[in-house]
Design a protein around this motif. Structure first.
Motif, mmCIF file in Angstrom:
data_model
loop_
_atom_site.group_PDB
_atom_site.id
_atom_site.type_symbol
_atom_site.label_atom_id
_atom_site.label_comp_id
_atom_site.label_asym_id
_atom_site.label_seq_id
_atom_site.Cartn_x
_atom_site.Cartn_y
_atom_site.Cartn_z
ATOM 1 N N TYR C 347 31.007 -4.890 -0.579
ATOM 2 C CA TYR C 347 30.392 -3.749 0.104
ATOM 3 C C TYR C 347 30.199 -4.003 1.594
ATOM 4 C CZ TYR C 347 29.872 -2.602 -4.724
ATOM 5 O OH TYR C 347 30.166 -2.361 -6.037
ATOM 6 N N ASN C 348 30.153 -2.897 2.289
ATOM 7 C CA ASN C 348 29.905 -2.927 3.724
ATOM 8 C C ASN C 348 28.407 -2.715 3.927
ATOM 9 O OD1 ASN C 348 29.969 -2.707 6.476
ATOM 10 N ND2 ASN C 348 30.825 -0.632 6.476
ATOM 11 N N ILE C 349 27.683 -3.813 4.062
ATOM 12 C CA ILE C 349 26.224 -3.732 4.184
ATOM 13 C C ILE C 349 25.832 -4.350 5.526
ATOM 14 C CG2 ILE C 349 24.012 -4.385 3.171
ATOM 15 C CD1 ILE C 349 25.539 -4.636 0.453
ATOM 16 N N GLU C 350 25.328 -3.477 6.381
ATOM 17 C CA GLU C 350 25.053 -3.898 7.758
ATOM 18 C C GLU C 350 23.957 -4.955 7.810
ATOM 19 O OE1 GLU C 350 24.817 -0.321 10.249
ATOM 20 O OE2 GLU C 350 23.617 -1.542 11.640
ATOM 21 N N ASN C 351 22.934 -4.745 6.996
ATOM 22 C CA ASN C 351 21.798 -5.658 7.015
ATOM 23 C C ASN C 351 21.703 -6.357 5.662
ATOM 24 O OD1 ASN C 351 20.884 -4.555 9.637
ATOM 25 N ND2 ASN C 351 20.498 -2.719 8.398
ATOM 26 N N GLN C 352 22.043 -7.608 5.630
ATOM 27 C CA GLN C 352 22.022 -8.301 4.339
ATOM 28 C C GLN C 352 21.639 -9.762 4.489
ATOM 29 O OE1 GLN C 352 25.851 -9.606 2.606
ATOM 30 N NE2 GLN C 352 26.763 -7.997 3.864
ATOM 31 N N LYS C 402 31.310 4.982 -1.178
ATOM 32 C CA LYS C 402 30.624 5.316 0.077
ATOM 33 C C LYS C 402 30.280 4.053 0.871
ATOM 34 C CE LYS C 402 27.555 8.278 2.279
ATOM 35 N NZ LYS C 402 27.743 9.629 2.705
ATOM 36 N N ASN C 403 30.063 2.945 0.134
ATOM 37 C CA ASN C 403 29.657 1.702 0.797
ATOM 38 C C ASN C 403 30.710 0.603 0.708
ATOM 39 O OD1 ASN C 403 26.682 2.238 1.507
ATOM 40 N ND2 ASN C 403 26.855 2.955 -0.615
ATOM 41 N N VAL C 404 31.916 0.990 0.382
ATOM 42 C CA VAL C 404 32.919 -0.028 0.058
ATOM 43 C C VAL C 404 33.355 -0.828 1.296
ATOM 44 C CG1 VAL C 404 35.025 1.350 0.351
ATOM 45 C CG2 VAL C 404 34.909 -0.379 -1.455
ATOM 46 N N ALA C 405 33.641 -2.091 1.090
ATOM 47 C CA ALA C 405 34.140 -2.950 2.171
ATOM 48 C C ALA C 405 35.594 -2.600 2.459
ATOM 49 C CB ALA C 405 34.040 -4.418 1.773
ATOM 50 N N LYS C 406 35.938 -2.640 3.754
ATOM 51 C CA LYS C 406 37.298 -2.292 4.182
ATOM 52 C C LYS C 406 37.767 -3.294 5.225
ATOM 53 C CE LYS C 406 36.052 2.516 3.990
ATOM 54 N NZ LYS C 406 35.995 3.822 4.530
ATOM 55 N N GLU C 407 38.996 -3.108 5.669
ATOM 56 C CA GLU C 407 39.478 -3.895 6.799
ATOM 57 C C GLU C 407 38.496 -3.695 7.948
ATOM 58 O OE1 GLU C 407 43.558 -3.179 7.716
ATOM 59 O OE2 GLU C 407 43.585 -4.706 9.291
ATOM 60 N N GLY C 408 38.014 -4.808 8.499
ATOM 61 C CA GLY C 408 37.057 -4.701 9.602
ATOM 62 C C GLY C 408 35.614 -4.928 9.175
#
Lengths: 286, 162, 761
Positions: C347-352, C402-408
């Protein structure tokens, strides 16, 4: 370790009676050889009964069936008449292990190994099976429920051998069933097992026997559970009484295979399900 | 020291004789004395089926049979599946369907699957799964094994019709 | 020469087909030789005596009676092994794990070993060894081991990774923290926050082949070890270091391997077999029993995990934290650290923030098990993801997308992802017919995601072309699941020859340079890369020979479809030369034609998967039946799809077993109660449905063919997928794995009681 494979029951009894050290009977070997591998059994003498012709055949008698102590699960499953008469007993025996184990395991061995979780035992007891016990110069017929006295313990005396198991000829409109619970679909030891047989008259249960496995030190015949069914057409009230009677008869332990609470709870569930199957097999309307 | 007994048996149709310690299991006799290393030990307690063989035609775990019990009997192992240098159809289908990965369970599966198909030419998926429940495989999830057995059964039925 | 590992989008002729595996015939006929299938003249049987206690001081070991037994040729205890205390801690721990030194640290810990002329004698000898133990307090549960009043297992263990060095020893070996962003601010911005704790029990790889080896040590130090292993080179260097042998003098040959899944990456009895052989000066064959495999090789960690995830009502995750407590058995391990790295990786989690605690308990030393540490963290995260989706009223797959990790996206452990496949996997799940099939009452469906890094590492291969044009490829990675087929395809592709013209074999340690262990899904990735480069080396040689044969400058030769062709002015009439023709002339054009490559295969592409599971729960018994199962995973490029599917299916099946029934059960006495396949319940054939697979191919930019490792990732999602499906079937959220019938029925009962209280109240 001495290995003997006598040709008669008499010789087997003589060998066992004479042996001063640890003597074991080898029927299917599916328990004994595991115990030897684990170092839990260190026999001085092993008496292989599979070359005794009398112990390796199934006979249909006037009163029912005589199943030799060396008869394998696979042989039993292939026997059409027993399947028809006591499908629950056959199914219970068939549940012991894989097809490979079925090629070797025996009802008598399952009984004499005296595990509280033995699958064939509750079904045999529910069906009213008896064991033919042969000792030196003596032969006695004992109800199966009298053989096991505790985990790993039997009422057999030194030198005594179970030569065969007998099953009665079922009365008309009799049905039996055995269900067990295991986490896997196969290759497992019963967490709970329930054997039930019943005889109907005009759709009403006239006679019943209910036996639980893996919920006490030995398989337990539960007369109160049978009474709950007798006189009923398996209505909900009777089934609820059955469940309560089974729960009351449970005296299980917590172990790696299940908790006491779980066993007590599921004993009733399986009893209900097994009763329905037996009822249907006896010709009752489902 | 354990007593030993002279055992005369037939393995895949050939006479084999050996001195067998009385407490030795057939699996060890086959591996160490008869050279049948296709018989595999996965557990030694009848729970995995890797040592499956037939004893007088009956499928058994050879770890739960004493070597001395083989005296005068006939044993079939995976080494006996190949006839006249030709692979058994089950062996071919197992390769074709990628039904093996590490392969340690494969001999046991083949012996058990043959026992099944000898008795039931047209097993359902469920029958196959239960008949093979005594054989553990940790690599494949059984998917391709069941498919290979199904495909073999189908082929064998076709060739019988001809 | 340096080779470029970039993906080029090359068109394939061989790669991607379903060729038959080259070792198939050996394996279906019983000819294949595994660990226990080798014998040597004069060989002895080795057996190991093990502690029956969870924790005990070894006061005395009397081996005199065993030594006197006729037929016994060697008896060893830790006194016969080097004392590495104070040296390299890692090696000291490995050796102490192989043989207890002064203390038995777990049930099954080796305390002595014998070598005798036969099995019966060796067994009798074990019984004659008298060990006096003094029992010590023990602890086997990860949470209990962290408690302040827990018995401290090692007085040298001071928690590393804390800001202040602790003053007292404890069972906590290490604290790890990683993450990014401002977690507090993130949670403050959340509309919904879900916090939940989970436990998972210890599982074992459960390979069907027990550890087995044949060791032979000569008085001059030359030694051989035939062994079932994933890493012959690492076994060589570790055994050499433990026993003081020269690396070059110890030849390790890996047998066919009957399953490993990480469990055959570490040494267990091999140093003991070598030490016995050295003492007896005879070869020693040592085969573990199944009971020993369970008690004394490395299972995976049991864990205790807290998750907290916050999200907005629109479905955006604003912050997430993980607290991971992993026990590594009786010695420290990296297991919680790996969990920190993988937990939120999908996941793409900005604050973790992920915090890991590595804990020591009285259990066997934990080893890698297929995507080690990832499934337990993923179970906690994926379960909680469903809870959050539920709380905000969003579809669970949409919430993940909606929160999936992607390139970048930044990975939990720092780097920025390149092209990865989790979004594609989730989209494929959404479109899959499985998702549209109807469920009946009492049935439920669950979806979950999984991640594994995959690794590359040190690799070395040799490629030799025979005078008939057939090719030998020698590799140093072990074939654990059909890799020889894939590697033959790769070499055939490069050289332009047929698949059947290439024979791959796994070389022993004396025949090839060092290869890292076959772990981390690296076998086909890295040996495949080295095979490509070695083949390209060989092609350069082939071109040179063709130039000689055609008498043209080598610069004028091009290599196309397995043939050398001269280009340029005046070469128009020259014949094309096939690999076979060039090979036939090789004795007269410069000798054997070979290619070679050694490489640190960097750039292993990350593996992502999403699974769908349908199941039915028997609400009266708590039994769960898996009805349908689908695996979607990115393979980068599937070399041989048969064996890629096989990896997906096998990994999913292991995950299913883990989720439902597999667990180490320790008694109050600290002894393992189920060291066998009867009560350690791996799935049997009748427990499973067919396992559908969908292979995605998102090329890995840092492999010439785009390959990603495929072996491990799919063991990660099943725990979460099954937990989610059970929740959807019953309304009850399970927080303890395995979700066995007893636990499920208990949870259903508790939920029913709660319902009753609520309605009564």
């Amino acid at each position: 370790m001495r290995y003997e494979s006598p040709a008669t029951t008499k010789e087997a009894v003589a060998l066992l009676a004479k042996e001063k050290g640890a003597a074991f009977i080898l029927a299917g070997g599916t328990d004994l050889l595991v115990r030897m591998k684990m170092g839990l059994a260190e026999p001085d003498l092993v008496v292989d009964i599979k070359r005794i012709p009398d112990m390796n055949t199934i006979k249909t008698t006037q009163t029912g069936f005589r199943i030799g102590a060396g008869v394998s699960g696979a042989q039993l499953t292939a026997h059409k008449a027993i399947n028809k008469a006591w499908p629950g007993v056959v199914e219970a025996t068939h549940l012991i292990g894989s097809d490979q184990i079925q090629g070797r395991c025996t009802m008598a061995g399952n009984l004499c190994n005296a595990s509280p979780a033995a699958d064939s035992v509750p079904a045999m007891i529910a069906a009213g099976a008896k064991a033919i016990v042969v000792g030196k110069g003596k032969r006695r017929t004992v109800p199966v429920e009298k053989i096991v006295t505790g985990p790993g313990k039997t009422s057999l005396k030194k030198g005594e051998v179970v030569e065969a198991i007998t099953l009665p000829k079922p009365a008309k409109r009799t049905g039996d069933a055995y269900l067990r619970f295991t986490p896997r679909t196969e290759m497992d030891i019963a967490v709970v097992g329930v054997g039930i047989s019943m005889t109907l008259e005009r759709g009403v249960v006239k006679k019943a026997r209910v036996c639980l496995g893996a919920v006490a030190p030995t398989a337990v015949l539960v007369p109160a559970a049978a009474r709950a069914l007798v006189g009923s057409k398996l209505d909900d009230a009777a089934l609820n009484k059955l469940v309560a009677a089974c729960a009351k008869a449970c005296n299980p332990i917590d172990d790696k295979r299940g908790t006491a609470a779980y066993r007590t709870r599921v004993a009733g569930v399986l009893a209900k399900r097994a009763a329905k199957i037996a009822y249907k097999r006896a010709g009752g309307a489902a | 020291m354990s007593d030993a007994v002279l055992v005369s048996t037939k393995v895949n149709g050939d006479v084999v004789e050996f001195a067998c310690p009385t407490d030795e299991v057939l699996m060890d006799s086959l591996r160490d004395r008869a050279g049948m290393n296709g018989v595999k030990e996965g557990c030694g307690t009848g729970d995995c089926g890797a040592c499956s063989v037939t004893l007088d035609g009956q499928l058994v775990c050879s770890c739960l049979v004493l070597g001395v019990e083989a005296n005068g009997r006939e044993i079939g192992t995976v080494e006996g599946l190949t006839e006249d240098g030709k692979l058994h159809p089950l062996q071919e289908k197992f390769i074709e369907h990628a039904a093996l990965q590490c392969g340690i369970c494969t001999p046991g599966f083949l012996v058990a699957a043959k026992a099944l198909l000898d008795n039931n030419a047209n097993p359902t998926e469920t029958e196959i799964r239960y008949a093979l429940a005594g054989n553990l495989c940790r690599c494949t999830g059984y998917d391709k094994i069941v498919r290979a057995v199904q495909a073999t059964a189908k082929d064998l039925r076709k060739s019988k019709k001809r | 020469m340096a080779h470029d590992n970039s993906y080029t989008g090359q068109k394939f002729e061989v790669v991607g087909n379903r060729f038959l595996r080259p070792d198939g015939i050996d394996k279906v006929t019983g000819k294949a030789r595994y660990g226990a299938d080798a014998n040597a003249p004069g060989q002895l049987v080795g057996l190991v005596l093990r502690s029956p206690h969870a924790h005990a001081k070894i006061k005395k070991i009397d081996t005199s009676k065993a030594e006197k037994l006729p037929g016994v040729k060697a008896v060893i205890t830790s006194d016969d092994l080097p004392d590495l205390t104070g040296g390299n801690a890692g090696n000291a721990h490995i050796l102490e794990n192989c043989m207890a030194r002064g203390r038995a640290l777990y049930d099954g810990h080796a305390v002595a070993a014998v070598a005798a002329v036969d099995r019966q004698t060796a067994r009798q000898a074990l019984k004659l060894i008298k060990v006096s133990y003094q029992k010590l307090p023990h602890v086997t549960d990860v949470d209990e081991a962290m408690a302040p009043d827990a018995p401290v297992i090692h007085d040298w263990c001071f928690t590393a990774g804390l800001e202040e060095k602790p003053t007292k020893p404890s069972n906590i070996a290490n604290r790890t923290q990683m993450g990014h962003g401002d977690v507090d601010a993130g949670f403050a911005a959340a509309d919904v926050i879900i916090e939940k704790s989970y436990k998972t029990e210890q599982t074992h790889q459960g390979y069907i082949e027990p550890h087995a080896c044949l060791a032979s040590v000569n008085p001059d130090g030359t030694s051989e070890l035939w062994v079932t292993t994933q890493g012959p080179f690492s076994y060589r260097s570790v055994c050499a270091a433990l026993l003081g042998l020269d690396i070059a003098k110890l030849k390790v040959t890996s047998s066919e391997i009957g399953g490993g899944f990480g469990g055959k990456t570490h040494v267990w009895t091999e140093p003991l077999a070598l030490a016995l052989s050295r003492k007896a000066n005879r070869p020693v064959k040592l085969v573990m029993t199944r009971d020993e495999v369970f008690r004394a090789t490395g299972p995976t960690a049991s864990t205790s995990v807290d998750v907290k995830i916050g999200a907005t009502r629109k479905g955006k995750i604003t912050a997430a934290t993980l607290e991971l407590r992993y026990q590594g058995g009786a010695f420290p391990g990296p297991w919680a650290m790996l969990a920190c790295m993988t937990g939120f990786a999908c996941y793409n989690i900005e604050n973790q923030r992920s915090v890991g605690w590595d804990v020591i308990v009285n259990r066997p030393k934990v080893a890698a098990y297929r995507a080690p540490s990832a499934p337990m963290a993923a179970y906690a995260v994926e379960s909680t993801m469903d809870l959050v989706a539920d709380a905000i009223g969003m579809d669970a797959v949409d919430f993940r997308l909606k929160n999936v990790a992607k390139e970048g996206t930044q990975a939990p452990y720092g780097p920025i992802y390149g092209p990865i496949g989790i979004e594609a996997a989730l989209k494929a799940v959404k479109k899959h017919p499985h998702m549209k099939s109807r469920l009946k009452k009492g049935q439920g469906r669950g979806v979950a995601c999984g991640f594994w890094f995959n690794i590359g590492g040190q690799t070395c291969v040799d490629l030799n072309i025979g005078t008939d044009g057939t090719v030998n490829l020698a590799v140093g990675t072990v074939d654990v699941g059909g890799a020889r087929s894939s590697l033959a395809m790769i070499a055939a592709e490069e050289l332009g020859v047929g698949y059947d013209d290439v024979k791959v074999h796994v070389a022993d340690t004396s025949s090839l340079g060092h290869n890292d262990t076959t772990e981390g899904s690296r076998g086909t990735f890295s040996s495949g890369m080295a095979a490509i480069f070695a083949a390209r080396d060989a092609i350069e040689v082939l071109k040179g020979r063709a130039a000689k044969m055609l008498d043209v400058p080598v610069e004028d030769i091009v290599w196309e479809h397995g043939e050398a062709r001269a280009t340029g002015k005046g070469h128009g009439n020259l014949p094309k030369l096939s690999l076979k023709e060039i090979a036939a002339k090789s004795p007269n054009t410069g000798g054997p034609i070979a290619g070679h490559n050694e490489v640190v295969a960097d750039g292993a592409g990350m593996g992502f998967a999403a699974h769908i599971c349908d199941l039915e729960v028997d609400q009266e018994t708590g039994h769960t039946e898996i009805l349908r199962y689908t695996v979607v995973q990115d393979a980068g490029k599937a070399i041989n799809p048969d064996y890629v599917e096989g990896q997906f299916q096998g990994a999913a099946a292991q995950g299913i077993g883990w989720a439902l029934n597999e667990e180490y059960i320790y008694g109050k006495d600290g002894r393992l109660q189920n060291p066998g396949f009867l009560d350690y319940r791996i799935p049997v054939c009748s427990d499973l449905p067919f396992i559908d697979t969908k292979i995605l191919e998102i090329p890995n930019p840092t492999h010439p063919y785009g390959i990603r490792g495929v072996g491990e990732t799919s063991i990660v999602p099943p725990l979460g997928a099954i937990g989610n499906a059970i929740a959807n079937a019953t309304g009850v959220r399970m927080n303890h794995v395995p979700m066995s019938p007893v636990r499920v029925l208990d949870a259903l009962d508790q939920a029913a009681q709660y319902e009753e209280q609520v309605s009564a109240g």
